[in-house]
Design an enzyme around this catalytic site. Structure first.
Site, PDB file in Angstrom:
ATOM      1  N   HIS A 292      -1.605   3.422  -9.482  1.00 43.60           N
ATOM      2  CA  HIS A 292      -1.261   4.235  -8.307  1.00 43.60           C
ATOM      3  C   HIS A 292       0.247   4.160  -8.027  1.00 43.60           C
ATOM      4  CE1 HIS A 292      -1.061   5.583  -4.125  1.00 43.60           C
ATOM      5  NE2 HIS A 292      -0.539   4.416  -3.815  1.00 43.60           N
ATOM      6  N   HIS A 297       3.810   6.825  -6.973  1.00 42.48           N
ATOM      7  CA  HIS A 297       5.034   6.632  -6.175  1.00 42.48           C
ATOM      8  C   HIS A 297       6.345   6.736  -6.947  1.00 42.48           C
ATOM      9  CE1 HIS A 297       3.163   5.576  -2.356  1.00 42.48           C
ATOM     10  NE2 HIS A 297       2.317   4.784  -3.000  1.00 42.48           N
ATOM     11  N   GLU A 337       1.920   9.242   1.113  1.00 39.38           N
ATOM     12  CA  GLU A 337       0.643   9.074   0.418  1.00 39.38           C
ATOM     13  C   GLU A 337      -0.108  10.388   0.190  1.00 39.38           C
ATOM     14  OE1 GLU A 337      -0.426   6.590  -1.188  1.00 39.38           O
ATOM     15  OE2 GLU A 337       0.703   4.899  -0.404  1.00 39.38           O
ATOM     16  N   SER A 356      -2.044  10.496  -7.964  1.00 39.49           N
ATOM     17  CA  SER A 356      -2.623   9.476  -8.837  1.00 39.49           C
ATOM     18  C   SER A 356      -4.152   9.477  -8.756  1.00 39.49           C
ATOM     19  CB  SER A 356      -2.072   8.092  -8.475  1.00 39.49           C
ATOM     20  OG  SER A 356      -2.465   7.733  -7.166  1.00 39.49           O
TER      21      SER A 356
HETATM   22  N1  HBI Z   1       0.945  -2.393   0.597  1.00 40.79           N
HETATM   23  N2  HBI Z   1       1.236  -3.135  -1.567  1.00 40.79           N
HETATM   24  C1  HBI Z   1       1.135  -2.116  -0.696  1.00 40.79           C
HETATM   25  N3  HBI Z   1       1.235  -0.846  -1.152  1.00 40.79           N
HETATM   26  C2  HBI Z   1       1.143   0.214  -0.300  1.00 40.79           C
HETATM   27  O1  HBI Z   1       1.239   1.381  -0.750  1.00 40.79           O
HETATM   28  C3  HBI Z   1       0.955  -0.036   1.070  1.00 40.79           C
HETATM   29  C4  HBI Z   1       0.856  -1.374   1.502  1.00 40.79           C
HETATM   30  N4  HBI Z   1       0.654  -1.643   2.801  1.00 40.79           N
HETATM   31  C5  HBI Z   1       0.581  -0.599   3.794  1.00 40.79           C
HETATM   32  C6  HBI Z   1       0.712   0.756   3.243  1.00 40.79           C
HETATM   33  N5  HBI Z   1       0.883   0.973   1.991  1.00 40.79           N
HETATM   34  C7  HBI Z   1       0.639   2.013   4.054  1.00 40.79           C
HETATM   35  O2  HBI Z   1      -0.701   2.453   4.153  1.00 40.79           O
HETATM   36  C8  HBI Z   1       1.210   2.063   5.433  1.00 40.79           C
HETATM   37  O3  HBI Z   1       0.431   1.282   6.307  1.00 40.79           O
HETATM   38  C9  HBI Z   1       2.637   1.725   5.530  1.00 40.79           C
HETATM   39 FE    FE Z   2       0.583   4.069  -2.043  1.00 36.77          FE
END
Ligand code: HBI
Ligand code: FE
Length: 434
Positions: A292, A297, A337, A356
């Site tokens: 993912h 990203h 996202e 993804s």
């Molecule tokens: N942690 N490792 C990781 N990767 C993410 O994409 C991620 C996260 N924590 C929170 C988050 N994404 C988001 O859903 C938001 O809450 C910022």
């Molecule tokens: Fe993500």
């Protein structure tokens, strides 16, 4: 009675009856849009002189100010048993709250009244990372969708998978700022899972992904970083990003708290997981995995305009209140996202959770979901789905337009200071705005 006392001036406070800090905080929030109508939560600590009699007067007063009591605790005061200590959580408008506090402070029923916290107001001197090295302290995990704890995780019953997932997570826990990102020898099974997802993305991308994504994807293929038969190492991906936008990666052990995750973006650092999803569900994962992160990203983090937007979400999160973190995290959800954007009138995907995961990508671009224009104030409070496909998506005009709208919205946040990233020192500088 609480209501009928004439206003008195109290030493050391201005004539609103509030301390200097409370006035500063209230001014900051009173300027936001809809500040007058919005309900806020606040917690008050009260010392009641005449026990339950005083309490009933306090409750009446809250009612008179159109407040609702969400939580109430009392206990006898430890040094004076005739007095009662009370913790009252209320929900009411900002203006009413200030009037309530003022009248409570002037009442003879109370020894004192202290405002101890509000969901919507940032603290004045909160700790937050000032330099990328401080991110060594920003790796708190959410325990929501881990294979050890979540019975619905596809790896829950697979001992071998859980051991592998743990081995890779340990690497992230041990990581310190400045270390090279450790090399992972991915197994054949993991590489096969990557290959399946890679090939579906490759197929759907030309028609459904935004042009910025496609442009970087091609560069990654030309540099042999993106191929179906090898999982890219985070270290090489980090070096690629550094050359294009100054973004870099650090390994994360799993789903981080929104506060820690967003904070790293302020330094153009993306905390990326390094383990691979379970082989039985190649097209779905309940928690973020490196497929993912890499396919979803990375391409856009190499795009200058998108990288800037990501950093600005990060900067806005530093020292923000819990309620504001929740809103920023929701904006992140519906943009980074699951965002859609327009390209010469056609709707394309730029969100990593779409690019993804081909099931949701096709759903998002079908006629099933509702599409709304990206508008931060609206998007920030839209409830979202992390278990099924989204029923609603937000469409941006362009990355630059998204950034403009976001900036305007962020300027109304309650933080009593501004932050700026100094690229020469790599430090976040704090500018007092009051
Ligand atoms: N942690 N490792 C990781 N990767 C993410 O994409 C991620 C996260 N924590 C929170 C988050 N994404 C988001 O859903 C938001 O809450 C910022
Ligand atoms: Fe993500």
């Amino acid at each position: 009675d609480i209501e009928d006392k004439p206003a008195q001036k109290i030493d050391g406070e201005d004539d609103s009856g509030l301390t200097e800090e409370e006035v500063v905080l209230s001014n900051a929030i009173a300027e936001g849009p809809d500040a007058e109508k919005a309900l806020q939560r606040a917690a008050l600590i009260l010392r009641l002189r005449e026990g339950m009699n005083s309490l009933s007067r306090v409750l009446k007063s809250i009612e008179k100010h159109q407040g609702a009591v969400c939580h109430l605790e009392t206990r006898p005061n430890q040094s004076d048993n005739n007095q009662l200590d009370a913790l009252v959580k209320v929900e009411m408008t900002r203006v009413s709250l200030l009037q309530l506090i003022k009248s409570l402070r002037q009442s003879s029923s109370l020894e004192h009244c202290t405002l101890i916290g509000e969901d919507n107001i940032s603290a004045k001197n909160p700790w937050f990372p000032r330099h990328a090295s401080d991110l060594d302290n920003c790796n708190h995990l959410m325990t929501k969708y881990e294979p050890d704890l979540d019975m619905n995780h596809p790896g829950f019953a697979d001992k071998e998978y859980r051991a592998r997932r743990k081995e890779i997570a340990e690497i992230a826990f041990a990581y310190k700022y400045g270390d090279p990102i450790p090399y992972i020898q991915y197994t054949e099974t993991e590489t096969k899972t990557w290959g399946s997802v890679f090939n579906t993305v490759l197929e759907l991308m030309p028609k459904h992904a935004c042009s910025e994504y496609c442009r970087v994807f091609k560069m990654l293929q030309e540099e042999d970083i993106f191929t179906p038969d090898r999982i890219p190492q985070l270290e090489e991906m980090s070096n690629f990003l550094k050359r294009h936008t100054g973004f870099s990666l650090r390994p994360a052990a799993g789903l981080l708290t929104a506060r820690d995750f967003l904070a790293s973006l302020a330094f153009r650092i993306f905390q990326s997981t390094q383990y691979v999803r379970h082989k039985n569900t190649p097209y779905h994962t309940p928690e973020p995995d490196c497929i993912h992160e890499l396919l979803g990203h990375m391409p856009l983090l190499a795009d200058p305009s998108f990288a800037q937007f990501s950093q600005e979400i990060g900067l806005a999160s530093l020292g923000a209140s819990d309620a504001e973190i929740e809103k920023l995290s929701t904006v992140y959800w519906f943009t980074v996202e699951f965002g859609l954007c327009k390209e010469s009138g056609v709707v394309k995907a730029y969100g990593a959770g779409l690019l993804s995961a081909y099931g949701e990508l096709l759903h998002a671009l079908s006629d099933k979901p509702e599409l709304r224009p990206f508008e931060p104030a609206v998007t920030a409070v839209q409830p979202y789905q992390d278990q099924e496909y989204q029923p609603i998506y937000f469409v941006a005009e362009s990355f630059d337009d998204m950034k403009d709208k976001f900036r305007r919205w962020v300027s109304a946040m309650s933080r009593p200071f501004e932050v700026r990233f100094n690229p020469h020192t790599g430090r976040v500088e704090v500018l007092d705005s009051v």
